[in-house]
Design an enzyme around this catalytic site. Structure first.
Site, PDB file in Angstrom:
ATOM      1  N   TYR A  10       0.815  -1.145   0.214  1.00  0.00           N
ATOM      2  CA  TYR A  10      -0.257   0.043  -0.228  1.00  0.00           C
ATOM      3  C   TYR A  10       1.257   1.345  -0.345  1.00  0.00           C
ATOM      4  O   TYR A  10       0.990   2.151  -0.818  1.00  0.00           O
ATOM      5  CB  TYR A  10      -1.053  -0.314   1.126  1.00  0.00           C
ATOM      6  CG  TYR A  10      -1.805   1.021   1.160  1.00  0.00           C
ATOM      7  CD1 TYR A  10      -2.604   1.625   0.792  1.00  0.00           C
ATOM      8  CD2 TYR A  10      -1.474   2.155   2.084  1.00  0.00           C
ATOM      9  CE1 TYR A  10      -3.209   3.025   1.274  1.00  0.00           C
ATOM     10  CE2 TYR A  10      -2.303   3.051   2.359  1.00  0.00           C
ATOM     11  CZ  TYR A  10      -3.246   3.220   1.898  1.00  0.00           C
ATOM     12  OH  TYR A  10      -4.307   4.470   2.201  1.00  0.00           O
ATOM     13  N   GLY A  28     -14.777   2.841   5.594  1.00  0.00           N
ATOM     14  CA  GLY A  28     -13.897   1.167   5.521  1.00  0.00           C
ATOM     15  C   GLY A  28     -12.868   0.978   7.267  1.00  0.00           C
ATOM     16  O   GLY A  28     -12.827  -0.307   7.640  1.00  0.00           O
TER      17      GLY A  28
END
Length: 256
Positions: free
Chosen positions: A156, A193
């Protein structure tokens, strides 16, 4: 000073069904923009319908930003529904956790495909229209992980580092067309999220947000609205001489 002048502009937000993207879509609509929500999540259709019911102009188009053929179809549909895009917000992204030794090739590829390749493909699809009209704005959503690093978010972090490099390269290459390209780097945002991810670990999200927020220099966690306001600024004429910049919105998390 012309101020926040996005009314009547077509603004496309990827990953716009919820979280940071949802807040960005809402903020532009509140200022009179024509908003196109792009997402693989069909919840975007309900969000667009609710916005339309509130008197805002909003459209939903389902698209997987990691697939070039999906984006080609998206471009045609957006042109038919909302016209030429003046503002592109590349927000779609995923943030699963894994350190180096647990990062398998498919895991790495999926993150890069959505977080980085998606921004490249979307820009490639919509920049020609901006060039034709002689103006445009792209805002990429990055992350403080790009510069701070995190052992359990390696892929990420690398994808968001790529977003910084993409932003600066596009800004340099497109400035003479009147197109500005900038990046907003959120810190830790209390999004849907992130809340789901924390809850899955057995921790109370509200308690963790309060604990982390209290340690930040500005005293609280960031919200999607905090990020949306920064994106709105970068898309407006208030930032008409700003391009190729990385705006960090993290409550002071990255201060040294």
């Amino acid at each position: 000073m012309t101020g926040i002048d996005v009314a009547g502009k077509t603004v496309l937000v990827t990953g716009g069904s919820q979280g940071i993207g949802g807040a960005i879509a809402d903020r532009f609509a509140q200022f009179g923009a024509r908003v196109v929500i792009v997402d693989v999540n069909e919840a975007g259709a309900e969000k667009a319908a609710n916005m339309a019911a509130a008197g805002q102009e909003a459209h939903f188009v389902r698209c997987d930003v990691s697939r070039a053929d999906d984006i080609q179809a998206l471009a045609a549909e957006v042109q038919a529904k909302a016209g030429t895009v003046q503002v592109l917000v590349n927000n779609a992204g995923i943030f699963p956790r894994a350190d180096l030794l647990r990062t398998e090739e498919a895991f790495w590829d999926r993150i890069m495909d959505i977080n980085l390749k998606g921004a490249y493909l979307m820009s490639q699809a919509f920049v020609p229209g901006m060039i034709e009209q002689g103006t445009g704005c792209i805002v990429n959503i990055g992350s403080t992980h790009a510069s701070m690093g995190s052992p359990d978010a390696m892929a990420y972090a690398v994808s968001k580092g790529g977003i910084v490099t993409l932003t600066r390269n596009l800004a340099k290459g497109l400035a003479h067309h009147g197109i500005r390209v900038n990046c907003v780097q959120p810190g830790w945002v209390a999004s849907e999220g992130e809340t789901e991810r924390i809850r899955a670990t057995g921790v109370n999200p509200d308690e963790q947000y309060a604990e982390v927020g209290a340690r930040l220099p500005l005293g609280r966690m960031q919200t999607g609205e905090d990020i949306a306001d920064s994106v709105l600024f970068l898309a407006s004429s208030l930032s008409r001489q700003v391009t190729g910049q990385i705006l960090t919105v993290d409550g002071g998390l990255s201060l040294r």
